[in-house]
Design a protein around this motif. Structure first.
Motif, PDB file in Angstrom:
ATOM      1  N   VAL A  44      67.125 -69.147 -12.780  1.00  0.00           N
ATOM      2  CA  VAL A  44      65.978 -68.636 -13.530  1.00  0.00           C
ATOM      3  C   VAL A  44      65.749 -67.131 -13.306  1.00  0.00           C
ATOM      4  O   VAL A  44      65.819 -66.338 -14.246  1.00  0.00           O
ATOM      5  CB  VAL A  44      64.687 -69.417 -13.159  1.00  0.00           C
ATOM      6  CG1 VAL A  44      63.477 -68.843 -13.905  1.00  0.00           C
ATOM      7  CG2 VAL A  44      64.852 -70.897 -13.473  1.00  0.00           C
TER       8      VAL A  44
ATOM      9  N   TRP B 245      64.405 -58.752 -10.397  1.00  0.00           N
ATOM     10  CA  TRP B 245      64.961 -59.886 -11.128  1.00  0.00           C
ATOM     11  C   TRP B 245      66.075 -59.446 -12.058  1.00  0.00           C
ATOM     12  O   TRP B 245      66.434 -58.281 -12.085  1.00  0.00           O
ATOM     13  CB  TRP B 245      63.849 -60.621 -11.911  1.00  0.00           C
ATOM     14  CG  TRP B 245      63.024 -59.759 -12.819  1.00  0.00           C
ATOM     15  CD1 TRP B 245      63.280 -59.456 -14.117  1.00  0.00           C
ATOM     16  CD2 TRP B 245      61.788 -59.084 -12.492  1.00  0.00           C
ATOM     17  NE1 TRP B 245      62.292 -58.640 -14.617  1.00  0.00           N
ATOM     18  CE2 TRP B 245      61.357 -58.405 -13.656  1.00  0.00           C
ATOM     19  CE3 TRP B 245      61.003 -58.997 -11.342  1.00  0.00           C
ATOM     20  CZ2 TRP B 245      60.190 -57.637 -13.703  1.00  0.00           C
ATOM     21  CZ3 TRP B 245      59.838 -58.235 -11.386  1.00  0.00           C
ATOM     22  CH2 TRP B 245      59.432 -57.575 -12.552  1.00  0.00           C
ATOM     23  N   THR B 246      66.646 -60.368 -12.786  1.00  0.00           N
ATOM     24  CA  THR B 246      67.784 -60.184 -13.701  1.00  0.00           C
ATOM     25  C   THR B 246      69.101 -59.951 -12.966  1.00  0.00           C
ATOM     26  O   THR B 246      70.060 -59.432 -13.538  1.00  0.00           O
ATOM     27  CB  THR B 246      67.564 -59.053 -14.741  1.00  0.00           C
ATOM     28  OG1 THR B 246      66.167 -58.822 -14.938  1.00  0.00           O
ATOM     29  CG2 THR B 246      68.169 -59.455 -16.079  1.00  0.00           C
ATOM     30  N   TYR B 247      69.152 -60.285 -11.699  1.00  0.00           N
ATOM     31  CA  TYR B 247      70.425 -60.282 -10.971  1.00  0.00           C
ATOM     32  C   TYR B 247      70.270 -61.179  -9.750  1.00  0.00           C
ATOM     33  O   TYR B 247      69.168 -61.669  -9.463  1.00  0.00           O
ATOM     34  CB  TYR B 247      70.854 -58.864 -10.566  1.00  0.00           C
ATOM     35  CG  TYR B 247      69.957 -58.178  -9.558  1.00  0.00           C
ATOM     36  CD1 TYR B 247      68.821 -57.492  -9.967  1.00  0.00           C
ATOM     37  CD2 TYR B 247      70.255 -58.180  -8.190  1.00  0.00           C
ATOM     38  CE1 TYR B 247      68.000 -56.842  -9.053  1.00  0.00           C
ATOM     39  CE2 TYR B 247      69.441 -57.526  -7.272  1.00  0.00           C
ATOM     40  CZ  TYR B 247      68.314 -56.861  -7.707  1.00  0.00           C
ATOM     41  OH  TYR B 247      67.506 -56.221  -6.802  1.00  0.00           O
TER      42      TYR B 247
ATOM     43  N   HIS C 255      67.859 -64.309 -14.652  1.00  0.00           N
ATOM     44  CA  HIS C 255      67.964 -64.144 -16.109  1.00  0.00           C
ATOM     45  C   HIS C 255      66.655 -63.701 -16.758  1.00  0.00           C
ATOM     46  O   HIS C 255      66.543 -63.734 -17.978  1.00  0.00           O
ATOM     47  CB  HIS C 255      68.440 -65.462 -16.739  1.00  0.00           C
ATOM     48  CG  HIS C 255      69.738 -65.929 -16.188  1.00  0.00           C
ATOM     49  ND1 HIS C 255      70.939 -65.347 -16.513  1.00  0.00           N
ATOM     50  CD2 HIS C 255      70.028 -66.891 -15.274  1.00  0.00           C
ATOM     51  CE1 HIS C 255      71.914 -65.942 -15.839  1.00  0.00           C
ATOM     52  NE2 HIS C 255      71.391 -66.883 -15.081  1.00  0.00           N
ATOM     53  N   LEU C 256      65.681 -63.324 -15.943  1.00  0.00           N
ATOM     54  CA  LEU C 256      64.390 -62.928 -16.511  1.00  0.00           C
ATOM     55  C   LEU C 256      64.491 -61.576 -17.222  1.00  0.00           C
ATOM     56  O   LEU C 256      65.257 -60.708 -16.822  1.00  0.00           O
ATOM     57  CB  LEU C 256      63.329 -62.860 -15.400  1.00  0.00           C
ATOM     58  CG  LEU C 256      62.963 -64.209 -14.763  1.00  0.00           C
ATOM     59  CD1 LEU C 256      62.036 -63.999 -13.569  1.00  0.00           C
ATOM     60  CD2 LEU C 256      62.311 -65.140 -15.782  1.00  0.00           C
ATOM     61  N   ASP C 257      63.685 -61.426 -18.256  1.00  0.00           N
ATOM     62  CA  ASP C 257      63.674 -60.207 -19.064  1.00  0.00           C
ATOM     63  C   ASP C 257      62.916 -59.086 -18.329  1.00  0.00           C
ATOM     64  O   ASP C 257      62.273 -59.329 -17.314  1.00  0.00           O
ATOM     65  CB  ASP C 257      62.989 -60.511 -20.403  1.00  0.00           C
ATOM     66  CG  ASP C 257      63.353 -59.505 -21.484  1.00  0.00           C
ATOM     67  OD1 ASP C 257      64.095 -58.542 -21.188  1.00  0.00           O
ATOM     68  OD2 ASP C 257      62.897 -59.672 -22.625  1.00  0.00           O
ATOM     69  N   ASN C 258      62.974 -57.882 -18.871  1.00  0.00           N
ATOM     70  CA  ASN C 258      62.199 -56.762 -18.312  1.00  0.00           C
ATOM     71  C   ASN C 258      60.735 -57.160 -18.131  1.00  0.00           C
ATOM     72  O   ASN C 258      60.130 -56.893 -17.113  1.00  0.00           O
ATOM     73  CB  ASN C 258      62.251 -55.563 -19.259  1.00  0.00           C
ATOM     74  CG  ASN C 258      63.393 -54.622 -18.931  1.00  0.00           C
ATOM     75  OD1 ASN C 258      63.710 -54.384 -17.775  1.00  0.00           O
ATOM     76  ND2 ASN C 258      64.021 -54.085 -19.961  1.00  0.00           N
ATOM     77  N   ALA C 259      60.179 -57.763 -19.166  1.00  0.00           N
ATOM     78  CA  ALA C 259      58.814 -58.307 -19.107  1.00  0.00           C
ATOM     79  C   ALA C 259      58.936 -59.805 -19.360  1.00  0.00           C
ATOM     80  O   ALA C 259      59.524 -60.213 -20.360  1.00  0.00           O
ATOM     81  CB  ALA C 259      57.934 -57.666 -20.170  1.00  0.00           C
ATOM     82  N   TRP C 260      58.412 -60.587 -18.437  1.00  0.00           N
ATOM     83  CA  TRP C 260      58.557 -62.044 -18.577  1.00  0.00           C
ATOM     84  C   TRP C 260      57.246 -62.750 -18.284  1.00  0.00           C
ATOM     85  O   TRP C 260      56.350 -62.194 -17.654  1.00  0.00           O
ATOM     86  CB  TRP C 260      59.663 -62.571 -17.660  1.00  0.00           C
ATOM     87  CG  TRP C 260      59.504 -62.189 -16.211  1.00  0.00           C
ATOM     88  CD1 TRP C 260      60.036 -61.098 -15.596  1.00  0.00           C
ATOM     89  CD2 TRP C 260      58.754 -62.890 -15.202  1.00  0.00           C
ATOM     90  NE1 TRP C 260      59.663 -61.071 -14.274  1.00  0.00           N
ATOM     91  CE2 TRP C 260      58.882 -62.158 -14.006  1.00  0.00           C
ATOM     92  CE3 TRP C 260      57.983 -64.060 -15.202  1.00  0.00           C
ATOM     93  CZ2 TRP C 260      58.267 -62.553 -12.811  1.00  0.00           C
ATOM     94  CZ3 TRP C 260      57.381 -64.462 -14.013  1.00  0.00           C
ATOM     95  CH2 TRP C 260      57.526 -63.708 -12.836  1.00  0.00           C
ATOM     96  N   ARG C 261      57.185 -63.990 -18.762  1.00  0.00           N
ATOM     97  CA  ARG C 261      55.986 -64.809 -18.528  1.00  0.00           C
ATOM     98  C   ARG C 261      56.431 -66.260 -18.395  1.00  0.00           C
ATOM     99  O   ARG C 261      57.224 -66.747 -19.204  1.00  0.00           O
ATOM    100  CB  ARG C 261      55.026 -64.662 -19.702  1.00  0.00           C
ATOM    101  CG  ARG C 261      53.780 -65.533 -19.547  1.00  0.00           C
ATOM    102  CD  ARG C 261      52.917 -65.499 -20.787  1.00  0.00           C
ATOM    103  NE  ARG C 261      52.267 -64.203 -20.957  1.00  0.00           N
ATOM    104  CZ  ARG C 261      52.215 -63.530 -22.099  1.00  0.00           C
ATOM    105  NH1 ARG C 261      52.819 -63.992 -23.160  1.00  0.00           N
ATOM    106  NH2 ARG C 261      51.583 -62.387 -22.174  1.00  0.00           N
TER     107      ARG C 261
END
Lengths: 74, 96, 253
Positions: free
Chosen positions: B74, B38-40, B77-83
């Protein structure tokens, strides 16, 4: 060993250390590379073929570096 | 309501649903053989978008159709750790 | 300021470092290997022509683009056959160092700052293979200059990267190029942009060339930006749904 948010709860310890296969392969690669470089530098310094003692010292150095890479799991 | 969590750690990029590994839904479509990311924008995030939507919506065809815009809006754009929970996914889908 | 998650990761990572690992020996090996290759090549270059010396800027540019490509497409993407590099970088280096706390504490942390020395050997072997081809079609001088430049660029990479993660910047912040890459790389450790921007580790030339820099400036401005933040793009993404609930709270007045 995923460091999840849940893992932040107290009482969970990281798993025991395991050596990576990469450091085994890397140890051989680095030992070989160091030996070749030792020979090249030595031949440059002495201006020709280095003596058996210098070659043996190079081999010992290369082995020591390779073994350290494995033991240090680098 | 289900809770989806993801985190990058030494053993990989792990994604769970209510604490259990999230199925990648490769039987629906294989975007990435290398697991979730994620994040890309790319194959790993695309697989995660499909897996999240498929689990949440319970409709593989709809999940597949929405996976691309959901990834862009979505998952990319998630962080390293997401919830995220189901309500957040619904809100994100409504905003697409 | 460090979050609890980052702190937990650091603790777990440090617990995995072998007792016999020594950061100073690691760094010494990198610079001994690179230095020996560079020295040997330079010793054997004889009366190079201007054309042969042109190999230096060509290698510098090629290495810059290669570093950008490797970082963007291998270190930050899970690829078959290269998962070790991805895990070591995206899943470890970027969890250990964040934009909030990008600095190492002890020389033991060099384990996650510097590449393992076999990466340098692999890089030198690749450069030597290219140099062999150059020696066949052109000259030995050009081949030796190629390998010497590659060794120099590798050490440049490692040194600049260390400069990005060392805490004390009293000297670094005044050195052109080094101050630029330090701000550039620490910004790259922001999760929101780490997969897509600021992929150079020496000079942000390829980031400028391919439009992946977080600053909007011309080439010279990008290369000599230093710590300047006025030119940082306003359209950079932000992360969402963060579960890093232990992010530092705003300190009380």
């Amino acid at each position: 060993m995923p460091i999840t948010v849940r893992d932040l709860k107290p009482g969970i310890k990281p798993p025991p250390r395991q050596r990576n296969i990469a450091s085994l392969v890397g140890g051989f690669v680095i030992a070989f590379g160091c030996f070749v470089l030792w020979l090249l530098v030595a031949s440059q310094i002495v201006g020709g073929r280095p003596s058996a003692a210098i070659i043996a010292a190079g081999a010992a150095f290369a082995i020591a570096v390779g073994v350290w890479i494995r033991l240090a799991d680098l | 309501m289900k809770v989806y969590e993801g985190e990058r750690g030494l053993s990989g990029a792990v994604v769970t649903v209510d604490g259990e590994p999230l199925p990648p839904k490769s039987e629906v479509k294989v975007f990435s053989k290398m697991g979730f990311e994620w994040t890309y924008v790319g194959p790993g995030p695309r697989q995660l978008a499909l897996a999240l939507l498929s689990d949440h919506l319970g409709d593989d065809a709809k999940a597949l159709a929405l996976s691309e815009p959901f990834m862009t809006a979505v998952v990319a754009h998630l962080d390293n750790a997401w919830r995220m929970d189901g309500a957040e996914i619904d809100a994100a889908l409504a905003a697409l | 300021m460090m979050t609890a998650r980052q702190e937990a990761f650091r603790t777990a990572y440090r617990a995995q470092i072998a007792a016999l690992y020594d950061g100073i020996v690691h760094v010494a090996l990198i610079f001994l290997i690179g230095g020996a290759a560079l020295w040997y090549c330079v010793q054997n270059i004889h009366a190079p022509t201007w054309l042969e010396l042109l190999v230096i800027p060509i290698v510098v540019i090629f290495a810059n683009v290669f570093e950008w490509f490797l970082h963007a497409q291998v270190m930050h993407r899970p690829r078959p056959g290269f998962m070790g590099i991805y895990k070591r970088h995206t899943l470890a280096h970027h969890q250990f160092f964040t934009e909030h706390e990008p600095f190492h504490d002890t020389t033991k942390d060099y384990r996650i700052v510097f590449f393992p020395p076999y990466a340098e050997i692999a890089f030198l072997v690749m450069a030597s293979a290219m140099a062999y081809g150059v020696s066949l079609v052109w000259s030995t001088n050009a081949a030796l200059i190629l390998v010497a430049s590659a060794a120099g660029m590798y050490m440049n990479y490692e040194f600049f990267h260390w400069c990005c993660h060392v805490r004390d910047d009293r000297i670094i912040k005044h050195i052109p190029f080094v101050n630029t890459i330090r701000r550039h790389h620490i910004a790259h450790h922001d999760t929101a942009i780490m997969m897509s921007r600021n992929m150079n580790l020496t000079y942000p030339f390829a980031d400028w060339l391919f439009g992946t820099s977080d600053v909007q400036r011309g080439l010279l401005g990008t290369l000599l930006n230093g710590y300047e933040t006025r030119f940082v793009r306003k359209d950079l993404p932000k992360v969402r749904s963060s579960a890093d609930v232990t992010r530092p709270a705003v300190p009380a007045e």
